[in-house]
Design a protein around this motif. Structure first.
Motif, short mmCIF file in Angstrom:
data_model
loop_
_atom_site.label_atom_id
_atom_site.label_comp_id
_atom_site.label_asym_id
_atom_site.label_seq_id
_atom_site.Cartn_x
_atom_site.Cartn_y
_atom_site.Cartn_z
N GLU A 1 45.14 41.00 33.57
CA GLU A 1 43.97 42.03 33.52
C GLU A 1 44.74 43.74 34.57
OE1 GLU A 1 41.45 42.64 31.94
OE2 GLU A 1 40.93 40.39 30.96
N ARG A 2 45.06 43.51 35.61
CA ARG A 2 45.48 44.27 36.36
C ARG A 2 46.59 45.00 35.82
NH1 ARG A 2 46.47 45.38 41.82
NH2 ARG A 2 46.15 42.86 42.62
N THR A 3 47.64 44.26 34.97
CA THR A 3 48.43 44.87 33.96
C THR A 3 48.48 45.91 33.53
OG1 THR A 3 50.68 43.44 34.63
CG2 THR A 3 50.76 44.48 33.25
N GLN A 4 47.12 45.49 32.88
CA GLN A 4 46.33 45.80 31.08
C GLN A 4 45.96 47.26 32.05
OE1 GLN A 4 44.01 43.09 29.53
NE2 GLN A 4 45.75 42.67 28.62
N LEU A 5 45.03 47.55 32.66
CA LEU A 5 44.16 49.01 33.61
C LEU A 5 45.57 49.20 33.69
CD1 LEU A 5 42.15 46.64 35.74
CD2 LEU A 5 41.03 48.13 33.88
N ILE A 6 46.68 49.23 34.10
CA ILE A 6 48.04 50.30 34.72
C ILE A 6 48.26 51.10 33.71
CG2 ILE A 6 49.69 50.63 35.55
CD1 ILE A 6 48.72 47.99 37.74
N ASN A 7 48.52 50.55 32.77
CA ASN A 7 48.83 50.79 31.74
C ASN A 7 47.39 51.84 30.45
OD1 ASN A 7 51.29 50.22 31.35
ND2 ASN A 7 50.99 47.99 31.87
N ASP A 8 46.17 51.18 30.92
CA ASP A 8 45.48 51.81 29.70
C ASP A 8 45.18 53.33 29.63
OD1 ASP A 8 42.29 52.31 28.77
OD2 ASP A 8 41.65 50.43 29.88
N GLY A 9 45.21 54.34 29.14
CA GLY A 9 44.94 55.54 28.45
C GLY A 9 44.01 55.72 28.79
N ARG A 10 42.51 55.20 28.44
CA ARG A 10 41.32 55.46 27.88
C ARG A 10 41.05 56.79 29.17
NH1 ARG A 10 37.18 50.54 27.64
NH2 ARG A 10 39.56 49.98 29.43
N THR A 11 40.59 57.57 28.63
CA THR A 11 39.88 58.64 30.01
C THR A 11 38.31 58.58 30.24
OG1 THR A 11 41.45 60.60 29.41
CG2 THR A 11 39.25 61.43 30.11
N ILE A 12 37.40 58.54 30.47
CA ILE A 12 36.00 58.19 31.28
C ILE A 12 35.31 58.67 31.87
CG2 ILE A 12 36.42 55.98 30.76
CD1 ILE A 12 36.79 54.65 34.25
N GLU A 13 33.69 59.21 31.94
CA GLU A 13 33.61 59.80 32.89
C GLU A 13 33.21 59.27 33.95
OE1 GLU A 13 30.22 62.04 31.27
OE2 GLU A 13 31.19 63.46 30.07
N VAL A 14 33.36 60.29 35.46
CA VAL A 14 33.45 59.15 36.79
C VAL A 14 32.35 59.55 37.92
CG1 VAL A 14 34.60 58.78 38.81
CG2 VAL A 14 35.46 58.38 36.43
N GLN A 15 31.52 58.84 37.95
CA GLN A 15 30.87 59.88 39.79
C GLN A 15 31.75 58.73 40.43
OE1 GLN A 15 27.46 58.63 37.46
NE2 GLN A 15 26.47 59.52 38.80
N ASP A 16 31.85 60.09 42.06
CA ASP A 16 32.73 59.83 42.82
C ASP A 16 31.60 60.02 43.86
OD1 ASP A 16 34.11 58.69 45.19
OD2 ASP A 16 35.86 59.23 44.03
N PHE A 17 30.89 58.93 44.63
CA PHE A 17 30.31 59.54 45.78
C PHE A 17 30.49 59.43 46.83
CE2 PHE A 17 27.58 57.10 42.37
CZ PHE A 17 26.67 58.98 42.03
N GLY A 18 32.31 59.95 47.29
CA GLY A 18 32.72 59.10 48.63
C GLY A 18 33.78 59.58 49.30
#
Length: 279
Positions: free
Chosen positions: A68-85
């Motif tokens: 799963e990690r490998t798939q994420l590292i190669n995932d080209g999808r763009t998403i909107e992110v809320q980062d509160f930190g």
């Protein structure tokens, strides 16, 4: 993903430069107790080093999680992110590529598997994770003890959605994923669980919120509880927070692994102890 403590404007967090962090790591490496347990006179800590830190057994769940990690590292999808930190002071854009998030925020497998071994060895039951990110560390925590309940908190709904998909892919059913700002989600969670057996705090790299989470979590501990703080040397603020936590009257033992700090609360220790150990 991280969170800020409030909606008020907060100055950018000054993380250490790569050069300064490297100097700090070199000092740690040269001065820390070696990771083999030699010269460690505390039986509890020697046990932790020899049976948890140095345990190299490969669990059957590891390959699936790393896939799963490998798939994420190669995932080209763009998403909107809320980062509160703290991360939001460095990444101002609201749209991010999944593989970039994976490469910057996922805990590497060395430390993720250490968390797995800690949960396995101490059989932690009620587990809280502040900062789900894409769910890889969460998966290790949940797989470590299938009878445990893992409550993982994430600020960004879209990131949480990807994590939830990873949990489904891995067939994990003992995770409760909670989305929202930590100051809104952590207090009601703590009201409904009797004790925090283990918490992994990886959701904010600022001093004030980190100490607030420590205060809230420590109100729900017992002598066998374990709190683990990520990136304790990431910035001056985080080093100050770690120093404060170490000196808290409730903490009887602290272990500095440079990239991670662990505190214990056992009343079996006759005096407060602190160890810096090479890992």
């Amino acid at each position: 993903m991280g969170q800020k403590a409030s909606n008020k404007s907060i100055p950018p967090i000054s993380m250490y430069s790569t050069f300064r962090l490297a100097k700090k790591y070199l000092h740690y490496y040269l001065t820390a107790a070696n990771g083999k347990g030699h010269g460690i006179h505390s039986p509890f800590v020697y046990d932790f080093v020899s049976k948890v830190m140095r345990d190299k057994k490969e669990d059957s769940c590891y390959p699936a999680i790393e896939k799963e990690r490998t798939q994420l590292i190669n995932d080209g999808r763009t998403i909107e992110v809320q980062d509160f930190g703290a991360g939001s002071s460095m990444k101002t854009e609201k749209k991010r590529v999944v593989k970039d998030i994976a490469r910057s925020s996922l805990k590497n497998k060395k430390f993720a598997r250490l968390l797995f071994r800690i949960v396995t060895y101490y059989q932690s039951q009620n587990i809280i994770e502040l900062g789900t990110s894409l769910g890889i560390t969460t998966s290790y925590l949940a797989k470590a003890n299938p009878s445990a309940k893992v409550y993982t908190l994430e600020g960004s709904p879209n990131i949480a959605g990807i994590a939830a998909g990873n949990f489904r892919n891995l067939g994990i059913s003992n995770i409760e994923l909670i989305t929202g700002k930590f100051e809104n989600t952590l207090p009601p969670l703590l009201q409904k669980i009797p004790v925090v057996d283990l918490a992994f705090i990886d959701g904010n790299h600022q001093k004030e919120p980190t100490l607030l989470y420590f205060k809230w979590l420590s109100a729900k501990i017992n002598p066998s509880s374990i709190l683990i703080f990520d990136d304790i040397h990431w910035s001056k603020e985080m080093e100050e927070a770690w120093a404060f936590i170490r000196e808290d009257a409730l903490v009887t033992l602290s272990i500095d692994l440079f990239f991670m700090g662990i505190v214990f609360f056992s009343d079996d220790f006759k005096a407060k102890q602190h160890f810096t150990i090479r890992f």
